[in-house]
Design a protein around this motif. Structure first.
Motif, PDB file in Angstrom:
ATOM      1  N   SER A 199       0.833  -1.206   0.000  1.00 50.51           N
ATOM      2  CA  SER A 199       0.000   0.000   0.000  1.00 50.51           C
ATOM      3  C   SER A 199       0.869   1.258   0.000  1.00 50.51           C
ATOM      4  O   SER A 199       0.580   2.224  -0.721  1.00 50.51           O
ATOM      5  N   SER A 203       1.249   4.085  -2.970  1.00 53.09           N
ATOM      6  CA  SER A 203       0.993   5.486  -2.637  1.00 53.09           C
ATOM      7  C   SER A 203       2.165   6.367  -3.041  1.00 53.09           C
ATOM      8  O   SER A 203       1.974   7.443  -3.637  1.00 53.09           O
ATOM      9  N   PHE A 263      -8.356  10.184  -4.907  1.00 54.71           N
ATOM     10  CA  PHE A 263      -9.308   9.085  -5.082  1.00 54.71           C
ATOM     11  C   PHE A 263      -8.579   7.743  -5.100  1.00 54.71           C
ATOM     12  O   PHE A 263      -8.997   6.780  -4.417  1.00 54.71           O
ATOM     13  N   LEU A 264      -7.495   7.652  -5.862  1.00 54.44           N
ATOM     14  CA  LEU A 264      -6.767   6.388  -5.964  1.00 54.44           C
ATOM     15  C   LEU A 264      -6.110   6.011  -4.639  1.00 54.44           C
ATOM     16  O   LEU A 264      -6.084   4.839  -4.260  1.00 54.44           O
ATOM     17  N   ARG A 265      -5.582   7.020  -3.918  1.00 53.69           N
ATOM     18  CA  ARG A 265      -4.957   6.715  -2.630  1.00 53.69           C
ATOM     19  C   ARG A 265      -5.986   6.198  -1.630  1.00 53.69           C
ATOM     20  O   ARG A 265      -5.709   5.296  -0.839  1.00 53.69           O
ATOM     21  N   VAL A 266      -7.190   6.797  -1.645  1.00 53.49           N
ATOM     22  CA  VAL A 266      -8.259   6.326  -0.759  1.00 53.49           C
ATOM     23  C   VAL A 266      -8.644   4.896  -1.120  1.00 53.49           C
ATOM     24  O   VAL A 266      -8.858   4.042  -0.248  1.00 53.49           O
ATOM     25  N   ARG A 267      -8.720   4.605  -2.418  1.00 58.34           N
ATOM     26  CA  ARG A 267      -9.057   3.249  -2.861  1.00 58.34           C
ATOM     27  C   ARG A 267      -7.996   2.250  -2.408  1.00 58.34           C
ATOM     28  O   ARG A 267      -8.311   1.150  -1.952  1.00 58.34           O
ATOM     29  N   ILE A 268      -6.742   2.651  -2.515  1.00 58.90           N
ATOM     30  CA  ILE A 268      -5.645   1.774  -2.089  1.00 58.90           C
ATOM     31  C   ILE A 268      -5.729   1.527  -0.592  1.00 58.90           C
ATOM     32  O   ILE A 268      -5.594   0.397  -0.110  1.00 58.90           O
ATOM     33  N   GLU A 270      -8.400   1.860   1.413  1.00 57.26           N
ATOM     34  CA  GLU A 270      -9.580   1.070   1.743  1.00 57.26           C
ATOM     35  C   GLU A 270      -9.378  -0.402   1.399  1.00 57.26           C
ATOM     36  O   GLU A 270      -9.771  -1.293   2.154  1.00 57.26           O
ATOM     37  N   GLY A 271      -8.744  -0.643   0.256  1.00 53.74           N
ATOM     38  CA  GLY A 271      -8.472  -2.030  -0.127  1.00 53.74           C
ATOM     39  C   GLY A 271      -7.566  -2.721   0.855  1.00 53.74           C
ATOM     40  O   GLY A 271      -7.768  -3.891   1.202  1.00 53.74           O
ATOM     41  N   ASN A 274      -9.646  -3.353   4.102  1.00 54.11           N
ATOM     42  CA  ASN A 274     -10.596  -4.456   3.918  1.00 54.11           C
ATOM     43  C   ASN A 274      -9.889  -5.804   3.882  1.00 54.11           C
ATOM     44  O   ASN A 274     -10.390  -6.792   4.424  1.00 54.11           O
TER      45      ASN A 274
END
Length: 280
Positions: A199, A203, A263-268, A270-271, A274
């Motif tokens: 992650s 980033s 947006f992409l950093r948040v997706r990374i 969150e992934g 999870n």
């Protein structure tokens, strides 16, 4: 450390800043001299209205696309070069154990490679992108290609250092477990270091792409492609209405990339969270 030493350091820093300001001719009053005020006024009034002819807007769009393409290719090339170099730039840990496991000669070679790669990465990132662009413009001519090479070279030095440090930060107990299990350095990286730092790795890479995009907008100043090429031409011809359009376009591009990066950093993130919850 005693308080007087702290005061001495603080005083030295303050005096250094003060002397540097005097030696470089810093003068806030110069901003308000009549001739300078008139020059700024001419520039600002010349920015309005922006150039909005369809032909020029189409050219701006093409240059913006070229700028994005330069940053994408340069970042991809930097990743390809920096990732293997970062493996050799990971600080050797457990010197006595490693020397016994590898042998004194191999251990000496490993340390020599480590310091050599570190020095090379320092050289690559120590030279600014514009300087690299000038070198590559001389080598391969004008256009986007020297801009790609300049950004890729500088980014290789930065990403190589960042990658090696995030890989070093992996829990040493996991690394030692992999070594005891018989993993070589590549397997240790593939199954332990990379998954544990994925992650952060993504980033940092994304952030470097954002930096390359911003840098690509000014490489055109030295003929290395991108929207900076048209910007410097318009500035030299005193066509400030075109400069206004170009500045607005660059600002819009930077904002769009910043939002995309967030947006992409948040997706990374969150992934990663999870995945951790599923593992629990």
């Amino acid at each position: 450390m005693s308080s007087w030493v702290n005061w001495l350091i603080a005083t030295g820093i303050f005096l250094s800043i003060f002397y540097s300001g005097i030696d470089t001719g810093v003068s806030l009053g110069a901003l308000f001299e009549p001739k300078n005020v008139r020059a700024v006024e001419r520039f600002v009034t010349g920015l309005w209205p922006p150039e909005t002819s369809p032909q020029f807007l189409l050219q701006v769009a093409r240059l913006l696309l070229e700028t994005v393409e330069i940053s994408l290719v340069a970042t991809a090339l930097a990743i390809v070069l920096a990732l293997p170099m970062s493996l050799f730039a990971i600080r050797p840990q457990g010197e006595e154990y490693a020397a016994q496991r590898l042998g004194r000669f191999q251990w000496s070679v490993r340390r020599t490679i480590y310091y050599s790669v570190r020095c090379l990465l320092g050289l690559l990132r120590g030279i600014p992108e514009l300087m690299w662009a000038l070198i590559f413009v001389v080598a391969v001519g004008l256009g986007p290609f020297p801009g790609i090479l300049a950004l890729a070279t500088h980014s290789t030095g930065i990403l190589g250092k960042l990658y090696s440090e995030i890989f070093e930060a992996v829990d040493v107990r996991l690394v030692e477990t992999a070594r005891v299990s018989g993993c070589n350095q590549f397997q240790e990286f593939l199954f332990v270091r990379l998954p544990m730092s994925l992650s952060i790795f993504l980033s940092y890479t994304l952030f470097r792409w954002e930096c390359n995009l911003r840098s690509a907008t000014v490489l055109g100043f030295v003929g290395a492609g991108g929207i900076g090429t048209q910007l410097i031409i318009s500035m030299k011809l005193f066509m400030y209405h075109e400069v206004s359009t170009l500045i607005i376009a660059i600002l819009a591009l930077v904002i769009a990339i910043e939002l995309l990066g967030q947006f992409l950093r948040v997706r990374i993130l969150e992934g990663n969270v999870n995945k951790g919850i599923r593992d629990i």
